[in-house]
Design an enzyme around this catalytic site. Sequence first.
Site, PDB file in Angstrom:
ATOM      1  N   CYS A  66     -39.216 -40.592 -52.901  1.00 13.53           N
ATOM      2  CA  CYS A  66     -38.271 -41.050 -52.732  1.00 13.53           C
ATOM      3  C   CYS A  66     -37.109 -39.808 -53.407  1.00 13.53           C
ATOM      4  O   CYS A  66     -37.845 -38.789 -54.799  1.00 13.53           O
ATOM      5  CB  CYS A  66     -38.416 -42.441 -53.272  1.00 13.53           C
ATOM      6  N   CYS A  92     -38.543 -39.196 -57.341  1.00 16.05           N
ATOM      7  CA  CYS A  92     -39.549 -37.728 -57.648  1.00 16.05           C
ATOM      8  C   CYS A  92     -39.414 -36.225 -57.318  1.00 16.05           C
ATOM      9  O   CYS A  92     -39.892 -36.000 -57.855  1.00 16.05           O
ATOM     10  CB  CYS A  92     -40.826 -38.036 -56.020  1.00 16.05           C
ATOM     11  N   ASP A 134     -12.364 -11.012 -33.956  1.00 14.29           N
ATOM     12  CA  ASP A 134     -12.077 -10.072 -33.466  1.00 14.29           C
ATOM     13  C   ASP A 134     -12.582  -9.208 -33.071  1.00 14.29           C
ATOM     14  O   ASP A 134     -12.717 -10.176 -31.923  1.00 14.29           O
ATOM     15  CB  ASP A 134     -13.875  -8.748 -35.118  1.00 14.29           C
TER      16      ASP A 134
END
Length: 768
Positions: free
Chosen positions: A28, A31, A449
């Site tokens: 989770c 952790c 561009d």
Amino acid sequence: MSTDSAVDRTAPEADVRTVELRIEGMTCAACVGRVERKLRKLDGVDATVNLATERATVRHPAGVPVTTLVETVQKAGYGATEIRPAGAGDTGDEATSDDTALRRLRTRMAVALILFIPLADLSLAMSLVPSLRFPYWQWVVVALALPVVGWAAWPFHRTAVTNLRHGTTSMDTLVSLGVLSASAWSLGGMAFVDGRSTLTGWDAVLHPSGPLYLEVAAGVTTFVLAGRYFEARARRTAGRVMRSLAALGSDEVTLLRDGGEDRVPVGRLRVGDRFLVRPGERIAADGVVETGRAAVDTSAMTGESVPAEVGPGDPVTGGTIPSGGRLVVLAEQVGADTRLARMIAAVERAQTEKSATQRLVDRVSSVFVPVVLGLALLTVAGWLLGGAGWVGAVGPAIAVVIIACPCALGLATPTALMVATGRGAELGIFVKGHRALEATRAADTVVLDKTGTLTTGRMTVVDVAATGGDTAALLARAAAVESGSEHAIAAAIRAHAGPDVAAVEDFAALPGLGARGVVGGRTVVVGRPPDDTGPLADRVAEWEAAGHTVVAVHVDDALAGVIALADPVKESAPVAVAELVAMGLRPVLLTGDRPAAAHAVARACGIDDVVAGALPDDKVAHVRALQGTGRTVAMVGDGVNDAAALAAADLGIAVGSGTDVALEAADVVLVRDDLRVLPATVELARATMSTIRGNLWWAFGYNTAAIPVAMAGLLNPLLAGAAMALSSFLVVTNSLRLRRAASWADEALGGTRTPAGEEPTDYVEARP
């Protein structure tokens, strides 16, 4: 030790290294936060941990060995191994390790499910039909439940004990506590309380065994294991693209040395080496063809369905496959510097990077488990004070512990990002970070561009005019100077002048202006024509009216002549621009070319806003001006003169055929030679951010709404376990929907991947 989480910025950059660690045992977001905090307590160490990829990216001083990092993670209660760079074409042991872990998880889930089904049926039957009860039926329930709550749930218990030894908690703490509490309460009830159910009707369905909760303990174990299994499968699926990219490299290469061939590991290939590529072999590195001709299949990297013909002087990219001919290639970029390696690194960085939202989630999760345990104790106390007794108090408390597991919270963002970056790689979109996705979704103006972006970038010389009439000498001098440039105009002039090019001295690139050098003792400048081209003015006006690009050649500061070049608009450009407009974005053409050529291209593409004659600083200034009006700007370019604007924009998008400078400055790289991938990028970003918001809304809302319901005794622990597992499954499944994002692009961009169950559709008709 210092608790500063930042790397010491006073240390020389050369003394700071980066290592990847594979972390085992995380379940989770809590952790994740714990591993990061432990690593950051080391002096000068900074760490970013990703739950979805189970990886930690650690920047550390050279004085802190990797073994210290690994030991630190292990002391925190998790497994850790260094991920060493694999050889080209080698996906390493990670895929094998994932397969092994997946098989073990599947075995535990299968055993739990096989035992849980008769356990649940038996408990329900004994509760609803008392006449079916037989002596010691409760012990049959125990016999079916113990292998599940013991062996199948052992990974949860082991992690919980390890966390307890280190004074920490995690999602496994909640699962283990819920399972053990339900089991202990059930066994205690059998020993000290009459185990027969006195409940009837719907209450009997929700609480089949009365004071027994063994079917709850087994059910929670089964549901959580199922959730973990499907999460692991999802991560495995999302990682396929990365493994496919890694597999594009070569393991070995045939070096040409001293007139012979030497087959060696690709790691021994160096810049400047000449190597042989036979038909069907993968090109081992980026380089230039010295001899030979072949059709190179680039589909694995770019999705282009038509092979590209290459010959002497043409560039080739590592990971592509030639057919129909042998090539001798001069290596220019090897190892981590190849385009393939940089693409893989960009996707890995994107999957590891965290957004501000995810960092908030990690902080919340770090205190979430202790808060839940406190709420469980408060629930027991509240029900006892309310006169419910221990039987009535334990059930709601167990439900609180089970329903609150924050696994969905930890998976909400990284799983979506992992799937999105993999999907982007399939489409030829390489996203360098989470910020790029956020910026892409927010962009409302796209600055494009011209040369190499809207146009093919493969320019050809269509006419030459010299003040002295000697066009051959003019071309020779221009080609000599342009031999030091990589611009498309330079390549066209060199190709038109022929292979015999004079030597150039004192070469200097003039960004936005052209190039300068000394040829045969005379200073030659090739670049933008002056406002007054004297006797050549009529020719220049005629060329510009036709949309041609005009280049002037000055010799010793005097105008020697002009060269007209044509650069056709990409077939995909008008369609892409139309799609961007349909999505609500404003296209702007920003180029250093002269106004006539710029407006000709703009008309062909359907762009109304045109800024021509812009030098690199002018491009930056225009991007800043748009931002100053409240616009969120995405800049698309491919050349050296675009790099500053790419960096200045809210989002820099580089065309993959562009220069290395542009690729490094950009946040997103488009490797396909098809501009329709640009609207696909926007759609993917919007879908990703929408998915992340939906995941987080569900994860936060689920816990916020479910915990009070469980505390009130309105949620059976068995249903809580199923709902908790379902929450994680929904988050992962919602993220996996991103694999179909921009599905129209598979067919429209010439790919072969069409979503199952759908007929290929035309790009415009399929526009979202």
